[in-house]
Design a protein around this motif. Structure first.
Motif, PDB file in Angstrom:
ATOM      1  N   ARG A  74       0.817  -1.214   0.000  1.00  0.00           N
ATOM      2  CA  ARG A  74       0.000   0.000   0.000  1.00  0.00           C
ATOM      3  C   ARG A  74       0.851   1.264   0.000  1.00  0.00           C
ATOM      4  NH1 ARG A  74      -4.437  -0.527  -2.400  1.00  0.00           N
ATOM      5  NH2 ARG A  74      -5.726  -2.165  -1.593  1.00  0.00           N
ATOM      6  N   LEU A  75       2.057   1.148   0.518  1.00  0.00           N
ATOM      7  CA  LEU A  75       2.962   2.308   0.550  1.00  0.00           C
ATOM      8  C   LEU A  75       3.841   2.377  -0.700  1.00  0.00           C
ATOM      9  CD1 LEU A  75       3.963   2.235   4.308  1.00  0.00           C
ATOM     10  CD2 LEU A  75       2.442   3.857   3.161  1.00  0.00           C
ATOM     11  N   GLY A  76       3.538   1.553  -1.680  1.00  0.00           N
ATOM     12  CA  GLY A  76       4.285   1.586  -2.927  1.00  0.00           C
ATOM     13  C   GLY A  76       5.645   0.921  -2.854  1.00  0.00           C
ATOM     14  N   GLN A  77       5.761  -0.098  -2.019  1.00  0.00           N
ATOM     15  CA  GLN A  77       7.019  -0.824  -1.823  1.00  0.00           C
ATOM     16  C   GLN A  77       8.164   0.142  -1.500  1.00  0.00           C
ATOM     17  OE1 GLN A  77       7.057  -3.829  -1.172  1.00  0.00           O
ATOM     18  NE2 GLN A  77       5.311  -4.707  -2.214  1.00  0.00           N
ATOM     19  N   PRO A  78       8.173   0.678  -0.294  1.00  0.00           N
ATOM     20  CA  PRO A  78       9.221   1.619   0.094  1.00  0.00           C
ATOM     21  C   PRO A  78      10.602   0.961   0.060  1.00  0.00           C
ATOM     22  CG  PRO A  78       7.922   0.956   2.008  1.00  0.00           C
ATOM     23  CD  PRO A  78       7.248   0.392   0.796  1.00  0.00           C
ATOM     24  N   PRO A  79      11.661   1.763   0.103  1.00  0.00           N
ATOM     25  CA  PRO A  79      13.009   1.199   0.052  1.00  0.00           C
ATOM     26  C   PRO A  79      13.321   0.317   1.267  1.00  0.00           C
ATOM     27  CG  PRO A  79      13.091   3.604   0.261  1.00  0.00           C
ATOM     28  CD  PRO A  79      11.661   3.217   0.152  1.00  0.00           C
ATOM     29  N   PHE A  80      14.380  -0.456   1.130  1.00  0.00           N
ATOM     30  CA  PHE A  80      14.821  -1.425   2.133  1.00  0.00           C
ATOM     31  C   PHE A  80      14.831  -0.818   3.536  1.00  0.00           C
ATOM     32  CE2 PHE A  80      17.899  -3.736   4.626  1.00  0.00           C
ATOM     33  CZ  PHE A  80      17.724  -5.050   4.258  1.00  0.00           C
ATOM     34  N   HIS A  81      15.537   0.307   3.697  1.00  0.00           N
ATOM     35  CA  HIS A  81      15.698   0.878   5.040  1.00  0.00           C
ATOM     36  C   HIS A  81      14.362   1.322   5.638  1.00  0.00           C
ATOM     37  CE1 HIS A  81      15.681   4.673   2.793  1.00  0.00           C
ATOM     38  NE2 HIS A  81      15.450   5.286   3.941  1.00  0.00           N
ATOM     39  N   VAL A  82      13.437   1.755   4.813  1.00  0.00           N
ATOM     40  CA  VAL A  82      12.128   2.167   5.322  1.00  0.00           C
ATOM     41  C   VAL A  82      11.345   0.937   5.785  1.00  0.00           C
ATOM     42  CG1 VAL A  82       9.921   3.251   4.727  1.00  0.00           C
ATOM     43  CG2 VAL A  82      12.077   4.266   3.941  1.00  0.00           C
ATOM     44  N   LYS A  83      11.423  -0.142   5.032  1.00  0.00           N
ATOM     45  CA  LYS A  83      10.756  -1.379   5.459  1.00  0.00           C
ATOM     46  C   LYS A  83      11.334  -1.863   6.784  1.00  0.00           C
ATOM     47  CE  LYS A  83       9.389  -3.017   0.911  1.00  0.00           C
ATOM     48  NZ  LYS A  83       9.549  -4.035  -0.117  1.00  0.00           N
ATOM     49  N   PHE A 123      11.673 -11.007  16.010  1.00  0.00           N
ATOM     50  CA  PHE A 123      10.678 -11.560  15.091  1.00  0.00           C
ATOM     51  C   PHE A 123      10.361 -10.563  13.979  1.00  0.00           C
ATOM     52  CE2 PHE A 123       6.187 -11.973  13.885  1.00  0.00           C
ATOM     53  CZ  PHE A 123       6.054 -13.331  13.613  1.00  0.00           C
ATOM     54  N   TYR A 124      10.055  -9.321  14.361  1.00  0.00           N
ATOM     55  CA  TYR A 124       9.700  -8.323  13.359  1.00  0.00           C
ATOM     56  C   TYR A 124      10.905  -7.846  12.554  1.00  0.00           C
ATOM     57  CZ  TYR A 124       4.769  -8.139  14.156  1.00  0.00           C
ATOM     58  OH  TYR A 124       3.441  -8.474  14.190  1.00  0.00           O
ATOM     59  N   ILE A 125      12.076  -7.840  13.149  1.00  0.00           N
ATOM     60  CA  ILE A 125      13.285  -7.526  12.378  1.00  0.00           C
ATOM     61  C   ILE A 125      13.515  -8.603  11.323  1.00  0.00           C
ATOM     62  CG2 ILE A 125      15.808  -7.420  12.500  1.00  0.00           C
ATOM     63  CD1 ILE A 125      15.454  -5.946  15.212  1.00  0.00           C
ATOM     64  N   ALA A 126      13.393  -9.869  11.714  1.00  0.00           N
ATOM     65  CA  ALA A 126      13.588 -10.973  10.764  1.00  0.00           C
ATOM     66  C   ALA A 126      12.560 -10.900   9.638  1.00  0.00           C
ATOM     67  CB  ALA A 126      13.501 -12.319  11.485  1.00  0.00           C
ATOM     68  N   MET A 127      11.305 -10.688   9.976  1.00  0.00           N
ATOM     69  CA  MET A 127      10.288 -10.604   8.929  1.00  0.00           C
ATOM     70  C   MET A 127      10.521  -9.390   8.041  1.00  0.00           C
ATOM     71  SD  MET A 127       6.646 -12.103  10.079  1.00  0.00           S
ATOM     72  CE  MET A 127       6.076 -10.585  10.774  1.00  0.00           C
ATOM     73  N   GLY A 128      10.897  -8.279   8.634  1.00  0.00           N
ATOM     74  CA  GLY A 128      11.185  -7.085   7.844  1.00  0.00           C
ATOM     75  C   GLY A 128      12.330  -7.313   6.874  1.00  0.00           C
ATOM     76  N   LEU A 129      13.372  -8.005   7.318  1.00  0.00           N
ATOM     77  CA  LEU A 129      14.500  -8.310   6.428  1.00  0.00           C
ATOM     78  C   LEU A 129      14.058  -9.114   5.214  1.00  0.00           C
ATOM     79  CD1 LEU A 129      17.347  -9.187   8.947  1.00  0.00           C
ATOM     80  CD2 LEU A 129      17.419  -7.398   7.194  1.00  0.00           C
ATOM     81  N   VAL A 130      13.256 -10.137   5.444  1.00  0.00           N
ATOM     82  CA  VAL A 130      12.796 -10.966   4.338  1.00  0.00           C
ATOM     83  C   VAL A 130      11.940 -10.157   3.369  1.00  0.00           C
ATOM     84  CG1 VAL A 130      11.411 -12.971   3.674  1.00  0.00           C
ATOM     85  CG2 VAL A 130      12.968 -13.123   5.628  1.00  0.00           C
ATOM     86  N   HIS A 131      11.001  -9.408   3.898  1.00  0.00           N
ATOM     87  CA  HIS A 131      10.155  -8.587   3.031  1.00  0.00           C
ATOM     88  C   HIS A 131      10.967  -7.530   2.294  1.00  0.00           C
ATOM     89  CE1 HIS A 131       6.118 -10.103   3.695  1.00  0.00           C
ATOM     90  NE2 HIS A 131       6.410 -10.247   4.987  1.00  0.00           N
ATOM     91  N   ALA A 132      11.941  -6.945   2.974  1.00  0.00           N
ATOM     92  CA  ALA A 132      12.761  -5.901   2.344  1.00  0.00           C
ATOM     93  C   ALA A 132      13.608  -6.477   1.206  1.00  0.00           C
ATOM     94  CB  ALA A 132      13.641  -5.229   3.390  1.00  0.00           C
ATOM     95  N   TRP A 133      14.098  -7.692   1.374  1.00  0.00           N
ATOM     96  CA  TRP A 133      14.931  -8.301   0.334  1.00  0.00           C
ATOM     97  C   TRP A 133      14.105  -8.851  -0.829  1.00  0.00           C
ATOM     98  CZ3 TRP A 133      18.267 -10.835   4.551  1.00  0.00           C
ATOM     99  CH2 TRP A 133      19.423 -10.087   4.764  1.00  0.00           C
ATOM    100  N   LEU A 134      12.946  -9.400  -0.536  1.00  0.00           N
ATOM    101  CA  LEU A 134      12.191 -10.118  -1.565  1.00  0.00           C
ATOM    102  C   LEU A 134      11.070  -9.322  -2.216  1.00  0.00           C
ATOM    103  CD1 LEU A 134      11.941 -13.677   0.017  1.00  0.00           C
ATOM    104  CD2 LEU A 134      13.580 -12.838  -1.675  1.00  0.00           C
ATOM    105  N   SER A 135      10.705  -8.203  -1.662  1.00  0.00           N
ATOM    106  CA  SER A 135       9.558  -7.460  -2.243  1.00  0.00           C
ATOM    107  C   SER A 135      10.031  -6.184  -2.908  1.00  0.00           C
ATOM    108  CB  SER A 135       8.565  -7.126  -1.143  1.00  0.00           C
ATOM    109  OG  SER A 135       8.064  -8.303  -0.550  1.00  0.00           O
TER     110      SER A 135
END
Length: 135
Positions: A74-83, A123-135
């Motif tokens: 919904r946020l337009g796939q923000p950059p890695f650091h923002v995720k 938990f949320y850092i790990a999930m954020g890393l995966v989403h930031a790398w793959l999305s």
């Protein structure tokens, strides 16, 4: 949002990574301290319905991961650091204060709070890393 527009691989892998963090955190890293803080023995923990407990926990991880994916989409796939800032911020400003409030009223120990808060942050850092790398 069209259900096909989210990265389902990222959702599942992020949930799995969060789940893996829990296995490590509540196993070799904090397992014994956590058992003491909740007042349970290993036998008592192992006597539970493990399929229900682990299955339910994984489904809830999927829900959290899907919400992160939806938010990022919904946020337009923000950059890695923002995720990363957002996923970490969710843990620090929503999840941890919520469990902290519950623990204050239920008079649970500070030790248990810090163990659980540490888990949710990771938990949320790990999930954020995966989403930031793959999305």
């Amino acid at each position: 949002m069209d259900i096909l527009e989210v990265n389902w691989l990222a959702i599942v892998l992020a949930a799995l990574c969060g789940f893996l963090v829990g296995g490590i955190w509540y196993g070799p890293v904090m397992g014994k301290k956590w058992l003491g803080a909740v007042g349970l023995s290993e036998d008592e923990v192992n006597s539970g319905n493990m399929a229900l407990i682990y299955g339910g926990a994984f489904i809830l991880s999927l829900v959290s991961s899907a919400m992160l994916a939806h938010l990022f989409f919904r946020l337009g796939q923000p950059p890695f650091h923002v995720k990363m800032m957002m996923s970490t911020g969710i843990a620090l400003t929503f999840i941890i204060p919520a469990i902290g409030t519950n623990y204050l009223f239920s008079r649970k120990s500070k030790t248990l709070f810090f163990i659980d808060a540490g888990y949710w942050l990771l938990f949320y850092i790990a999930m954020g890393l995966v989403h930031a790398w793959l999305s």
